[in-house]
Design an enzyme around this catalytic site. Structure first.
Site, PDB file in Angstrom:
ATOM      1  N   TYR A 137       0.838  -1.201   0.000  1.00 50.38           N
ATOM      2  CA  TYR A 137       0.000   0.000   0.000  1.00 50.38           C
ATOM      3  C   TYR A 137       0.875   1.254   0.000  1.00 50.38           C
ATOM      4  O   TYR A 137       0.663   2.179  -0.790  1.00 50.38           O
ATOM      5  CB  TYR A 137      -0.900  -0.038   1.237  1.00 50.38           C
ATOM      6  N   LYS A 141       1.084   4.142  -3.028  1.00 52.85           N
ATOM      7  CA  LYS A 141       0.688   5.525  -2.758  1.00 52.85           C
ATOM      8  C   LYS A 141       1.879   6.478  -2.905  1.00 52.85           C
ATOM      9  O   LYS A 141       1.720   7.611  -3.369  1.00 52.85           O
ATOM     10  CB  LYS A 141       0.070   5.628  -1.366  1.00 52.85           C
TER      11      LYS A 141
END
Lengths: 229, 229
Positions: A137, A141
């Site tokens: 994640y 990002k």
């Protein structure tokens, strides 16, 4: 003339609030997602198995003419550290969910965004630093954060005077978060409609913004602040 | 007891210098690449069509026991802005070349790196900011930079006292760069053997380093400096 916005992820919790808000302002709203948003003016439906190229073809082939704003709020979340058995599957999934959608939105902006138009992507507050418990994640990002800096630079391929940024909410007040964290302090969560109104302000120019910035969105005692980083 | 190092990308220009340097220091050197490095003690050969999971299985299945250092210098380069027809293909390629290899190296570290061992990945100097002319490259390298911060954090899955960083060379003095930029000022390029010696210093502890840092490598008048960011 009617203004137009593309909402990538228009059937998610934040996406629905954005679609609803812009429809109320009488904009033409194109929703892109796996499921149709009945409130949207037009829906472009994605298929789960799409490669990046296929997804791009599906989206870009369906949009003709120019749009005033493109907002990408597609994404997902998965945890796991470097020792996790899911490290590889989750990292690939995060790349697909956050980066594929952001890349297609960026390419779409190069083809259809009006001069002075808005392109907003979705980053993540914690990915500004290390995220040991959610490796995939955080990487995806961080890639989106860097993409914003690239797109705001000279000759990035999108209109030179376009406004590009990313929203970095801490916790959005969504049904999924309410069911996952039923005992949390909801007064510190950010309303999706609050964010949608902010996007409307940026899209119309009523609220000033700096291109190339990550915008941290924090809520305390039901009051939301926006800090450009 | 003989010390061991894994060199991911051991047949590239920098990888060959690292293999050669550590072999001369009498280390056991495991090279991972598409082609064998005859100088290495052991070779693990990758296949071009491997998915991330397949590549991981091939690498992790082949290494038993503990290693003192894992260095990932695999990677590649591709340009293109947001309007480029190659945007999607190049972004996927950069993700595979830089991020797949770094993720497998990180997972390998969680399984085989000794306490206090070294894990060095390869970032990119320009990806610390926007890279409008090389969107996919910048995103992949920004993801690697964030991965370093994650791995150096608490409970990241690698040994708690492991040392993790990334090297960010500006321009390495490689045959490919010499043929691509024949008229450049080579005295501002960094020798691959210079970097290999630095890695040896970090691996043995002879040269101190701070875990979690990006190390900018700059050369001027044939003198190389290392700056932790």
């Amino acid at each position: 003339m009617v203004s137009s916005i593309v909402v990538y992820g228009g059937s998610g919790a934040l996406g629905r609030a954005i679609v609803s808000t812009f429809i109320k302002k009488q904009w033409n709203v194109i929703s892109i997602d796996f499921n149709a948003n009945q409130e949207a003016t037009t829906n472009i439906l994605l298929e789960k198995g799409d490669s990046l190229e296929e997804q791009a073809k599906r989206v870009i082939g369906a949009i003709s003419g120019q749009v005033d704003a493109i907002v990408c709020v597609a994404g997902g979340w998965a945890g796991g550290n470097a020792a996790s058995n899911d490290l590889f599957a989750n990292s690939e999934l995060m790349w697909k969910q956050s980066v594929h959608s952001s890349l297609v939105a960026a390419h779409l902006a190069s083809k259809t965004l009006k001069a002075g138009g808005l392109l907003t992507l979705t980053g993540a507050f914690p990915a500004q630093k290390g995220t040991p418990f959610m490796i995939g994640y955080g990487m995806a990002k961080a890639a989106v954060h860097q993409l914003v800096a690239s797109l705001a630079g000279p000759d990035s391929g999108i209109p030179a005077d376009a406004k590009v940024n990313a929203i970095l909410p801490v916790t959005l007040d969504t049904p999924m978060n309410r069911s996952g964290m039923p005992n949390a302090d909801f007064s510190s969560w950010t309303s999706c409609f609050e964010v949608a109104e902010r996007l409307y302000g940026w899209a119309t120019g009523e609220i000033p913004m700096t291109s190339g910035k990550l915008v941290e969105i924090m809520t305390k005692d039901n009051k939301t602040t926006y800090v450009e980083k």
